[in-house]
Design an enzyme around this catalytic site. Structure first.
Site, PDB file in Angstrom:
ATOM      1  N   CYS A   2       0.827  -1.210   0.000  1.00 24.02           N
ATOM      2  CA  CYS A   2       0.000   0.000   0.000  1.00 24.02           C
ATOM      3  C   CYS A   2       0.859   1.257   0.000  1.00 24.02           C
ATOM      4  CB  CYS A   2      -0.923   0.001   1.213  1.00 24.02           C
ATOM      5  SG  CYS A   2      -1.904   1.500   1.321  1.00 24.02           S
ATOM      6  N   CYS A  27      -0.571   4.181   2.110  1.00 26.77           N
ATOM      7  CA  CYS A  27      -0.439   4.047   3.570  1.00 26.77           C
ATOM      8  C   CYS A  27       1.015   4.246   4.007  1.00 26.77           C
ATOM      9  CB  CYS A  27      -0.854   2.654   4.045  1.00 26.77           C
ATOM     10  SG  CYS A  27      -2.202   1.901   3.185  1.00 26.77           S
ATOM     11  N   ASP A  28       1.930   3.576   3.326  1.00 25.72           N
ATOM     12  CA  ASP A  28       3.312   3.522   3.815  1.00 25.72           C
ATOM     13  C   ASP A  28       4.276   4.450   3.089  1.00 25.72           C
ATOM     14  OD1 ASP A  28       2.458   1.570   5.564  1.00 25.72           O
ATOM     15  OD2 ASP A  28       2.870  -0.055   4.166  1.00 25.72           O
TER      16      ASP A  28
END
Ligand code: NDP
Length: 320
Positions: free
Chosen positions: A137, A140-141
């Protein structure tokens, strides 16, 4: 263990599930959405530019709008993983849905709209280093890799999206594509092409991710076996998705790929169970399509709960 009764349980909180909830609650059906998250895959998309009505909107922002709209009309939410769906022998509520924490919820009808799950690359080091530099992701990261060197594996829209997003944060982005061309949209491919710090390598396969406590390098190879090792801090795996539906194998018919088979009106082979969106066998997995499919599933589920009244298509002209 607590047991609750609902008219409809919707499994999945992405575009299909939340749209279904908007429609079922507007028809006064007591509705529970059970989901691990809000938005699903949509929420992980940095910038959505193909959802009508929004020229550009963050995937999470759009997901939250869906949720707020569903909540406004009375949808209840339970953030958990569903582990089983069973048909009950007796009672008004025909289905029993159980969650990982042991809750049991009964429903007259169920809509399955829980989307797809990221596919694993299947190379040495991937599992061991997941969460230590290997991620599925970018949204997200991605911020964890500001100023670092990363590699994105994949050649579809998700990979293009991730590479373009990471090019704004990372010092350098490698992109490994196994074919000689991208599978994604031209407009995204152009953005990747135009980014100065993205290096695309076509016709290669990732072979191994190396590192002890965290990712240190990735080895890739051409078809004739020539290997190259690149030093990277992060590996973003964006190679498509799989339908995680084995837990439903005795409940509904599925395709060879695990997608749930549906009729044109989103019925599964099990009366009372409907399905919508990416987890079904539909060809195109797009947020706007999932939203429409969720609407269809909701209308059909409503009709089922009302006792399967004769179908009155929306376009039937009124008799004079
Ligand atoms: P896709 O299935 O479209 O693409 C998967 C990509 O990964 C392909 O390039 C495929 O290569 C490659 N791949 C698969 N397995 C491997 C492997 N083992 N090793 C290396 N490469 C591999 O998946 P996406 O997640 O990209 O997209 C899913 C859906 O979501 C699509 O419908 C897409 O359009 C949509 N989407 C749309 C976005 C947007 O419009 N902005 C953003 C993100 C997703 P090959 O071509 O060789 O099979």
């Amino acid at each position: 263990m607590s047991t609750d009764n609902y008219d409809i349980v919707i499994i999945g909180g992405g575009p299909s599930g939340l749209t279904a909830a908007i429609y079922t609650t507007r028809r006064s059906l007591k509705t529970l959405v059970i989901s691990k998250d809000i938005g699903g895959q949509l929420s992980l998309t940095d910038d959505v530019e193909n959802y009508p009505g929004f020229e550009s909107i963050g995937g999470m922002d759009l997901s939250v709008k869906f949720q707020q709209q569903a909540a406004k009309t009375g949808t209840e939410f339970l953030f958990e993983e569903v582990v089983s769906l069973e048909k009950k022998e007796n009672g008004d509520t025909k289905f029993s849905v159980k969650t990982a924490s042991g809750k049991e919820i009964n429903a007259k009808a169920v809509i399955l709209g829980f989307g797809l799950t990221p596919r694993n690359l299947g190379v040495p080091g991937e599992i061991e280093l997941t969460g230590k530099g290997v991620t599925y992701c970018a949204t997200c990261d991605g911020p964890l890799y500001r100023g670092k060197v990363v590699v994105v594996v994949g050649g579809g829209n998700s990979a293009l999206d991730a590479a373009e997003y990471m090019s704004k944060l990372a010092k350098k982005v490698y992109m490994l594509v196994r074919k000689d061309k991208f599978r994604g949209e031209q407009i995204l491919a152009k953005k990747v092409h135009d980014a100065e710090n993205i290096e695309v390598v076509f016709q290669v396969n990732a072979k191994e991710i190396k590192g002890t406590d965290k990712v240190e390098s990735l080895v890739y190879a051409t078809d004739d076996g020539k290997e190259t090792e690149i030093d990277v801090d992060g590996v973003f795996i964006e190679i498509g998705h799989i339908a995680k539906t084995d837990w439903l194998k005795d409940v509904v018919d599925r395709t060879e790929r695990g997608e749930i088979k549906i009729s044109i009106d989103n019925e599964t082979n099990q009366p009372g169970i409907f399905a919508a969106g990416d987890v079904t066998e539909i060809t195109y997995k797009q947020a706007v399509i999932s939203a429409g499919e969720g609407c269809k599933a909701a209308l059909q589920a409503y009709r089922y709960i009302q006792g399967d009244q004769p179908l009155i298509p929306d376009w039937t002209p009124k008799k004079k």
